[in-house]
Structure formats: C-alpha cells, structure tokens
Design an enzyme around this catalytic site. Sequence first.
Site, PDB file in Angstrom:
ATOM      1  CD1 TRP A 152     -24.426 -12.065 -11.622  1.00  0.00           C
ATOM      2  CD2 TRP A 152     -23.002 -10.408 -12.112  1.00  0.00           C
ATOM      3  NE1 TRP A 152     -24.835 -11.478 -12.798  1.00  0.00           N
ATOM      4  CE2 TRP A 152     -23.986 -10.474 -13.122  1.00  0.00           C
ATOM      5  CE3 TRP A 152     -21.992  -9.452 -12.215  1.00  0.00           C
ATOM      6  CZ2 TRP A 152     -24.001  -9.598 -14.214  1.00  0.00           C
ATOM      7  CZ3 TRP A 152     -22.002  -8.579 -13.298  1.00  0.00           C
ATOM      8  CH2 TRP A 152     -22.989  -8.653 -14.287  1.00  0.00           C
ATOM      9  CE  LYS A 159     -29.518  -7.895 -12.635  1.00  0.00           C
ATOM     10  NZ  LYS A 159     -28.097  -7.828 -12.347  1.00  0.00           N
ATOM     11  CG  ASP A 178     -24.327  -8.922  -5.637  1.00  0.00           C
ATOM     12  OD1 ASP A 178     -25.399  -8.277  -5.714  1.00  0.00           O
ATOM     13  OD2 ASP A 178     -23.649  -9.235  -6.647  1.00  0.00           O
TER      14      ASP A 178
HETATM   15  C1  LIG Z   1     -26.798  -7.860 -12.458  1.00  0.00           C
HETATM   16  C2  LIG Z   1     -25.958  -8.246 -11.317  1.00  0.00           C
HETATM   17  C3  LIG Z   1     -24.790  -7.544 -10.995  1.00  0.00           C
HETATM   18  C4  LIG Z   1     -24.234  -6.426 -11.847  1.00  0.00           C
HETATM   19  O1  LIG Z   1     -24.855  -5.233 -11.578  1.00  0.00           O
HETATM   20  P1  LIG Z   1     -24.400  -3.878 -12.285  1.00  0.00           P
HETATM   21  O2  LIG Z   1     -25.334  -2.902 -11.641  1.00  0.00           O
HETATM   22  O3  LIG Z   1     -24.606  -4.054 -13.761  1.00  0.00           O
HETATM   23  O4  LIG Z   1     -22.981  -3.622 -11.959  1.00  0.00           O
HETATM   24  C5  LIG Z   1     -24.097  -7.932  -9.861  1.00  0.00           C
HETATM   25  N1  LIG Z   1     -24.518  -8.954  -9.102  1.00  0.00           N
HETATM   26  C6  LIG Z   1     -25.623  -9.659  -9.398  1.00  0.00           C
HETATM   27  C7  LIG Z   1     -26.030 -10.791  -8.525  1.00  0.00           C
HETATM   28  C8  LIG Z   1     -26.373  -9.330 -10.510  1.00  0.00           C
HETATM   29  O5  LIG Z   1     -27.470 -10.034 -10.808  1.00  0.00           O
END
Ligand SMILES: *Cc1c(COP(=O)(O)O)cnc(C)c1O
Length: 361
Positions: free
Chosen positions: A101, A193, A169
């Site tokens: 990511w 998540k 993030d």
């Molecule tokens: C799942 C995830 C993403 C992607 O998220 P989306 O909502 O599908 O765009 C980005 N960063 C991390 C750390 C993730 O675990």
Amino acid sequence: MKRAYNFAPGPAVLPIEVLEETSKAVLDFNNLGISIMEISHRSKDFDALIKETQQLTLELMGLSSDDYAVLFLGGGASLQFLMVPLNFLREQADYVSTGYWSKKAIKEAQWVGKTNVVASSEEANFTYIPKDIKFTPNADYVHITTNNTIFGTQWKEIPDTGDIPLVADMSSDFLGITRDFKRFSLIYAGAQKNVGPAGVTVVVIKRKWLEEKGNPNVATMLNYSTHVKENSLFNTPPCVNIFVVNRTLKWIKKQGGVEAVYQTNLKKANLLYDFFDANSDFWITPVKNKEDRSLMNIVVNLPTPELENKFVEEAKSKHNMTNLKGHRSVGGIRVSSYNACPIEWIEDLVKFMEEFTKENR
Ligand SMILES: *Cc1c(COP(=O)(O)O)cnc(C)c1O
C-alpha cells in the site's frame, strides 16, 4: 444465525450488535418510517448523525474540533493516495516504503511532483519497519503507512519528523492502537478494516495545515477545502456507511475507548505470536523483530506451501474458520484480528493450530 469465524483482511468482521442496529435502520431510521437508505442527507436527522459521528471520531482520538476536521469521503483509501499530494505536494514530499500500500501511495504522489522515498524495507521483502530515517528538511510532508496489512508489520513508535507535517494511511490499524494523534497533520483510513463497511473513508485533517498550506488550485471534488467547508456534505455522502461507522465508534467507546480496544488487540496478537515463538520449527514468522510485528495482521508460514494449504482448508472444513490464506502476492497464512474480532476466536484458532501441529509436524 450461526456466525463463521471471519479472519478476513478487509472488508472485515463487525460487531454483531452493529449489524443488528444497521439491519433495523435499513428498515426504519430513528422511527421516521424512512430507511437510512432513503433519507435525505440534508435532513435534520441525518445531519445530527454525521455531526455525532465526527464528534465521536475526534473524542476517541483525543482531538478537538477546533483543530481537526473529520470527513467521510468515497473513493477508498486509494483515492487519498492521490488527494494528499494534489493538495499538499508543492515542492517535494517524503515517503517511507513499507509495503504494497505504501508503494501505491508513492506511485500516485509521483503523478503530482517530486517524491522522495527516504526509507524502504523492500530489500528484505518488507519484513521490518525502517528506523533512524533522515527526512528532507523543507519537505512538504512525510507519508507513512502505520500498519502493513499484507506483510504484517506495524509502526509502534511514530518517527520524529520535527516541523515536517506527518501524514498517515491508518487503514488497517485505525483506532486499534493508542497513538498520539495530535502528531499527525492528516490521517486517512478506509473504514472496512476497523470501523465500518467498504465505501467510506475517514479523513482527519488539521484545519490550520489546510488553511496555510493547502493548494487552492485543485479541482472541486479533489480539494479538501471543499469538503471541510461543507462539513463533509458537499455532495451526497455514503449515508448508510456513515451510520455503520457511527455505531461501530459507539461500540468502541462502550469497550472503554481506543486504549481498551488496543489492550485486547495486544492480547489477541500475543496469543498467536507466543504460540508461534514456542513452536518456531513449524510456525515461522517472517517478521523477526518483535516490536515491528503487527497486532492487526499476523502473518506466518508453515514449512511448505502444501502444509499451508492443508491448514487453510482444514480450518474451513472442520471449524468454519474462514479467510486465513495470505495475500496472493506473499502466500502463507494471515490472521487478521481487527478491533471487532473477538478474543475467543483467536483462542479457538490457537487450539486448532495446536491440534494441527501435533498431526503434521
Ligand atoms: C486496504 C488498504 C488500502 C486500500 O483501501 P481501499 O479503501 O480499498 O482503497 C490502503 N491502505 C492500507 C494500509 C490498506 O490496508
């Protein structure tokens, strides 16, 4: 209804009471005779819901609404990979590459401007978190990924970036670990998540940073100022998803807040890691440095891919334990143990791991 054990990396398990409340609101929201799917986002009741959800977010993070704004945006965390540089990358930005990511975030920043990858653990297949990083003086911001969902590493200590604004993030550990959130200028997290369903991304942004440094020359929908000015109601937001986030945040608060949820996450992760370390001839953890191990996504290997497949299949067929397969890019086994994953699930999983070890070692 019989619930499966769901160890999915996202979308992931939600508290059962949140699902029950949502199913009621889908039929009738606030006894209005109108579904949460049908209600106007301009209505008094929805306005109260979104404001309460913003307030709850800040309260759980220990932040004030004078300093931070909370947005609920579409486009996933993936759109934030682009929105962050569009709004804040003026000269150059620093990125730390700690996995799949992070690399995606770096790729989007490169569309916008000078992107410095100031540290990376790629040479060791992302099995550790880089330390003692030298950041670029005058960088517009530093971007990190606090939890690496696929490789199972997590920043436990946040790096000191001095005066450089820090962006994170937090998709896969949002509100799952106690942090000093005041150290961040912008935090984003896909809800699916830890705090809700897919389709809404929580963005927490420092007002002053946006006012002073935000690029005004950004198209309307991609400009954070648009959404901050309209209190996340510039256009129709994902109303149902925001309802689910609201109820999940209330559930976190009822558990005792972020610290309480963190303590449980720590216990769950340690049940697994302690078992792996005691049986390290059979359960091989790629992340050797204990402080870098993720509390949310626990990755492990067995001696052969055949044994890993057998484990994943037997977990499903014998106990209805689902979604234990590692990400397709790395293989192995991954246990995702987000906020709403009950500790009993992990206890039952470890019991099955013990049995499997006896039979297959
Ligand atoms: C799942 C995830 C993403 C992607 O998220 P989306 O909502 O599908 O765009 C980005 N960063 C991390 C750390 C993730 O675990």
